[in-house]
Design an enzyme around this catalytic site. Structure first.
Site, PDB file in Angstrom:
ATOM      1  N   THR B 323       0.826  -1.212   0.000  1.00  0.00           N
ATOM      2  CA  THR B 323       0.000   0.000   0.000  1.00  0.00           C
ATOM      3  C   THR B 323       0.858   1.259   0.000  1.00  0.00           C
ATOM      4  O   THR B 323       2.060   1.219   0.255  1.00  0.00           O
ATOM      5  CB  THR B 323      -0.923   0.060   1.229  1.00  0.00           C
ATOM      6  OG1 THR B 323      -0.115   0.286   2.394  1.00  0.00           O
ATOM      7  CG2 THR B 323      -1.706  -1.219   1.414  1.00  0.00           C
ATOM      8  N   CYS B 324       0.197   2.385  -0.247  1.00  0.00           N
ATOM      9  CA  CYS B 324       0.870   3.686  -0.251  1.00  0.00           C
ATOM     10  C   CYS B 324       1.072   4.217   1.162  1.00  0.00           C
ATOM     11  O   CYS B 324       1.416   5.385   1.337  1.00  0.00           O
ATOM     12  CB  CYS B 324       0.056   4.690  -1.061  1.00  0.00           C
ATOM     13  SG  CYS B 324       0.166   4.408  -2.823  1.00  0.00           S
ATOM     14  N   ASP B 325       0.833   3.413   2.162  1.00  0.00           N
ATOM     15  CA  ASP B 325       0.966   3.895   3.536  1.00  0.00           C
ATOM     16  C   ASP B 325       2.394   3.665   4.028  1.00  0.00           C
ATOM     17  O   ASP B 325       2.899   2.549   3.992  1.00  0.00           O
ATOM     18  CB  ASP B 325      -0.028   3.153   4.440  1.00  0.00           C
ATOM     19  CG  ASP B 325      -0.278   3.909   5.727  1.00  0.00           C
ATOM     20  OD1 ASP B 325       0.701   4.208   6.436  1.00  0.00           O
ATOM     21  OD2 ASP B 325      -1.436   4.214   6.010  1.00  0.00           O
TER      22      ASP B 325
END
Lengths: 376, 376
Positions: B323-325
């Site tokens: 994810t982009c987290d």
């Protein structure tokens, strides 16, 4: 909390926990940012709140979209966005998902490594690509890491290689960290981007775009400066570092676009003490860390909380979620106070929860249904 | 990894990420514990893995069930468990969920506070109730907290009050912490329970049951002692503290029942470095902290990892999710080594992931589908 949400909650018995999103607030946030940053294209960071109604509304206002996955690309295209308004902004993509996006017409992709560039060259020939550079900025409330981006020297080499592979080396991106309150961090990052534009020009590559990412804060417990201050800071930094040759600007707001548009209605399940001497009450809500409030991890994001008994005497509490998991505590170290009169069954509102809540919610942890959302 | 799972993964192209659960392992774990603890009733902690096939199989073997919510009660009753084999073990329950469980025939409930007792008296009249006492044991790998339980003096008063409210004060429960490797902690806890039996006898209450909770470890990277050692430890402590008057024993295994029965098949999405000097590769998998590996929070649970290239030279890696987290990193501080030859697209197996994975998975974070499971 907006009057519209207040009215909705007064007139409807929502089953808790439930997120209520006021679409008007998002529309207003979009228009404000559009007005304050006329030179920037706004790519809404879909991951912040992927409710179809949010995407559809922003699409109607002309927003573009920063997407993280094939699933998000399907979502925004399904809500009517044209592919030229979609960026595949995740630097970690499967080859087959790149091919899928390209086939759907997406032509703008992020990368930060050679391996990703090779995938893009193969499955998205000729696409515009931008390289994310590493930032280690302080001041962000959500933990930063080195997960994304590469060092500027490597980025320069990779953008040259992008051209050699038949891609269009389009620009530089960075992210100063989510819930970033220090405006000065954008100045540092934009300065670094400008230096890269010069370095790459020596290889006869004329970069066209700076993607300043997200990071603008939402208002939680602590006061923040208004969005005007952040937009001013960004534009001043652009002028300072790029002079009259300001490139295209992309901004990817998520939290600052939808955070303050949502309120989670929750219910007090239990109030107790652990022993006779304890001075703090434990207040257990029907939502916790695994039900949508994942950003309370390490008590990072500190939400404002409202009850119908506010105004009277308060006392300190420890706030926890309803699951059998001992880690499912929202705030223990951070001081929270709630009314002494608070009762089991009372409704509690968790404010500014429009971003990073519903989609973080666990699928079925402890048998609890995931957080629902209503867009009004 | 079992031969059955190995064969399944060889013969089927599963879409990753995917958890494959070998039901035979769970059956064997159940039978072993049943044999080692003939005096105990096993209440499987459904939250560890709520796959219907797991519940159905354990029900067929005669297991009882520890449930955390109305959702889990519906699940186990739906798979054929009779309500006399169901414990509503969460100390944080909505009044209406207590009423629901009672109406369905459930008669065994946990509590640790006066407020909860009052709800039970109203909505589950005459039910058997057990009080959870606070434990602060070291040695557990998953963080412990004061979220559950009350001090023994308070517990004593509450059990007396339970009788006065028309409930049946049935026993004491505790939990020494999940993935607890220190056998001595059960001795401490059982000793405290025995002391409470004596204290309460003075109020003419004859408690009948000790619920020793869960906590037995699963085998991750570190070696653990065999389940025999933990069962022996528990029975020795029971004899030591209760002598010939050993009460009913309830045990609530979750992790130790299903943990080693599952393998997550995942795919390498990207391998990269951040700059030319960096000595560690970043390896990004298609599953991360929000896709089912929530227990890597603070790198608490350290899973064993296998690849098809094992055996050759290895080098250190940082493992992260897709994810982009920026918080979606699995292991950065903990040393993990993977084969130098590892390639993008390779399959990677995360071992002993049968517990606390699928149900922790986020509903749709970053547009990624939740972790699927196949029971074989």
């Amino acid at each position: 909390m907006t009057a519209k949400i207040e009215r909705y909650l007064a007139e409807n018995q929502v089953e808790t926990p439930c997120l209520v999103v006021d679409l008007d607030v998002i529309a207003e946030n979009y228009r404000t940012m559009n007005r304050l940053l006329p030179l920037a294209r706004i790519f809404y960071a879909v991951k912040a709140n992927p409710e179809p109604a949010v995407v559809a509304m922003l699409n109607g206002l002309g927003s573009s979209f920063d997407t993280a996955s094939r699933g998000e690309i399907d979502l925004v295209l399904g809500q009517g966005a044209s592919p030229d308004r979609v960026s595949f902004g995740n630097t970690i993509k499967k080859q087959r998902d790149i091919a899928y996006a390209y086939e759907k017409g997406v032509r703008l992709f992020a990368f930060d490594s050679e391996a990703e560039l090779e995938k893009l060259a193969e499955s998205a020939p000729g696409a515009k690509v931008f390289c994310r550079i590493l930032m280690e900025c302080g001041g962000a409330e959500w933990p930063l890491s080195r997960k994304f981006g590469c060092a500027p020297e490597m980025a320069t080499d990779l953008l040259v290689r992008a051209r050699d592979l038949g891609l269009e080396p389009y620009g530089i991106s960075f992210h100063v960290g989510s819930q970033q309150t220090d405006i000065g961090q954008w100045d540092v990052a934009i300065g670094r981007a400008a230096a890269m534009f010069s370095a790459i020009a020596k290889a006869n590559i004329d970069l066209k775009m700076v993607n300043i990412g997200g990071g603008f804060p939402a208002k939680y417990r602590a006061n923040i400066r208004p969005v005007e201050a952040y937009c001013d800071g960004v534009m001043s930094a652009m002028q300072k570092h790029f002079g009259n040759a300001i490139p295209e600007i992309i901004i990817e707001p998520g939290r600052s676009m939808v955070g303050d548009a949502g309120v989670i209605q929750t219910e007090v399940v239990l109030i107790s003490k652990k022993d006779y001497e304890e001075d703090k009450r434990w207040v257990y809500l029907d939502i916790g860390k695994f039900g949508g409030l994942a950003e309370t991890m390490d008590e990072a994001i500190k939400y404002d909380i409202a009850t119908d008994r506010d105004g009277g005497e308060t006392a300190p509490v420890i706030l926890a979620g309803p699951t059998c998991d001992s880690a499912d505590i929202l705030y223990e170290k951070t001081e929270y106070r709630l009314p002494v009169e608070l009762k089991v069954g009372d409704k509690v509102k968790i404010l500014a929860t429009g971003a990073y809540t519903t989609s973080y919610s666990a699928v079925n942890f402890n048998g609890f249904a995931p957080l629902k959302a209503v867009c009004i």
